[in-house]
Design an enzyme around this catalytic site. Structure first.
Site, mmCIF file in Angstrom:
data_model
loop_
_atom_site.group_PDB
_atom_site.id
_atom_site.type_symbol
_atom_site.label_atom_id
_atom_site.label_comp_id
_atom_site.label_asym_id
_atom_site.label_seq_id
_atom_site.Cartn_x
_atom_site.Cartn_y
_atom_site.Cartn_z
ATOM 1 N N GLY A 68 -1.852 1.683 -9.124
ATOM 2 C CA GLY A 68 -0.528 1.630 -9.152
ATOM 3 C C GLY A 68 0.473 1.748 -10.499
ATOM 4 O O GLY A 68 1.684 1.668 -10.440
ATOM 5 N N ASP A 69 -0.325 1.851 -11.667
ATOM 6 C CA ASP A 69 0.312 1.851 -12.790
ATOM 7 C C ASP A 69 1.202 3.288 -13.209
ATOM 8 O O ASP A 69 0.281 4.276 -13.008
ATOM 9 C CB ASP A 69 -0.731 1.778 -14.002
ATOM 10 C CG ASP A 69 0.000 1.592 -15.427
ATOM 11 O OD1 ASP A 69 0.322 0.395 -15.730
ATOM 12 O OD2 ASP A 69 0.214 2.490 -16.017
ATOM 13 N N LEU A 70 2.226 3.156 -13.350
ATOM 14 C CA LEU A 70 3.212 4.312 -13.588
ATOM 15 C C LEU A 70 2.558 5.237 -14.772
ATOM 16 O O LEU A 70 2.778 6.328 -14.743
ATOM 17 C CB LEU A 70 4.387 4.013 -13.724
ATOM 18 C CG LEU A 70 5.556 5.193 -13.704
ATOM 19 C CD1 LEU A 70 5.459 6.159 -12.600
ATOM 20 C CD2 LEU A 70 7.073 4.755 -13.903
#
Length: 255
Positions: A164-166
């Protein structure tokens, strides 16, 4: 060469052989490029590291450092103990440190879990990655991103992928020439060949956000990990800024 340096070089070599795109990133960044001179002094204990992570959610690196500095100043330059957090008047603590109401609730939730024993902090390093995730996700304000970066940068686990890390997704989009940010499934698919060194691969990708673009790249504007935000998940609103400021010299495999 020290054992840790040999281990790191060996892991980087295996990543280069497994993924031609990542090989280009590794060549461009270099192992020495993984060190970030802006990295500040961070807590070495599990509880302090989680306090620092909660304080740093959804704000820039600079703002997180300022808030954490005000918080620790109140306790003689250290993170407060769980008992101290719970003993403080909530509004007084919030105002003194510049915390949001949500972060104050999260810190109190963490403190309560530590005090009542529902989160056995001294056992975390002996648990598998999945077990650590389960323990941490039970605390209000700790979601998957915070738990995964705790695994990566505090427990130093070698094979963690924060889908989920941008910052990771943005770096993947640029380096792999994708038309849009990859979703969790595509991120997992790209990263499959990185096993069992996904943490190290992510470190290289994070560093591309603070390094010159590769020759011949699209020149697409990059929002740095200091100011970008990953998708809010579960009960937190995290961002990838902390990950590039938390360095470590060696990676420990999960038990």
């Amino acid at each position: 060469m020290a054992a840790a340096a040999r281990e790191l070089a060996g892991a980087a070599r295996r990543l280069r052989n497994a993924d031609p795109v990542l090989a280009g990133v590794i060549d461009r960044i270099g192992i020495d490029g993984l060190d970030d001179p802006r990295r500040g002094r961070l807590p070495h204990d599990h509880y302090g590291a989680l306090v620092r992570s909660i304080v740093g959610q959804q704000v820039s690196t600079k703002a997180a450092a300022a808030i954490y500095g005000r918080l620790t100043e109140r306790y003689g330059g250290r993170a407060p103990t769980p008992e101290e957090v719970l003993a403080e008047d909530p509004e007084t603590l919030r105002a003194a440190a510049g915390l949001s109401h949500a972060k104050l609730r999260y810190l109190r939730s963490l403190a309560q879990h530590a005090v009542d024993g529902s989160l056995e902090l001294d056992q975390l390093e002996h648990l598998s990655d999945e077990e650590v995730m389960a323990e941490l996700l039970a605390v209000k304000g700790i979601g998957p991103w915070t738990a995964q970066t705790f695994l990566m940068f505090h427990l130093q686990r070698a094979d963690v992928l924060p889908v989920g890390d941008l910052g990771i997704r943005r770096a993947m989009m640029i380096e792999y020439g994708l038309p849009a940010l990859p979703g969790p499934a595509e991120t997992e698919k790209i990263a499959e060949v990185w096993r069992p060194h996904r943490t190290l691969a992510c470190r290289f990708l994070w560093r591309t956000l603070h390094a010159p673009l590769a020759p011949g790249s699209s020149g697409r504007a990059v929002q740095t990990a200091e100011t970008s935000s990953s998708s809010a998940t579960r009960n937190e609103e995290p961002q990838p800024q902390a990950a590039i400021t938390l360095g470590f010299s060696t990676l420990k495999p999960a038990p």
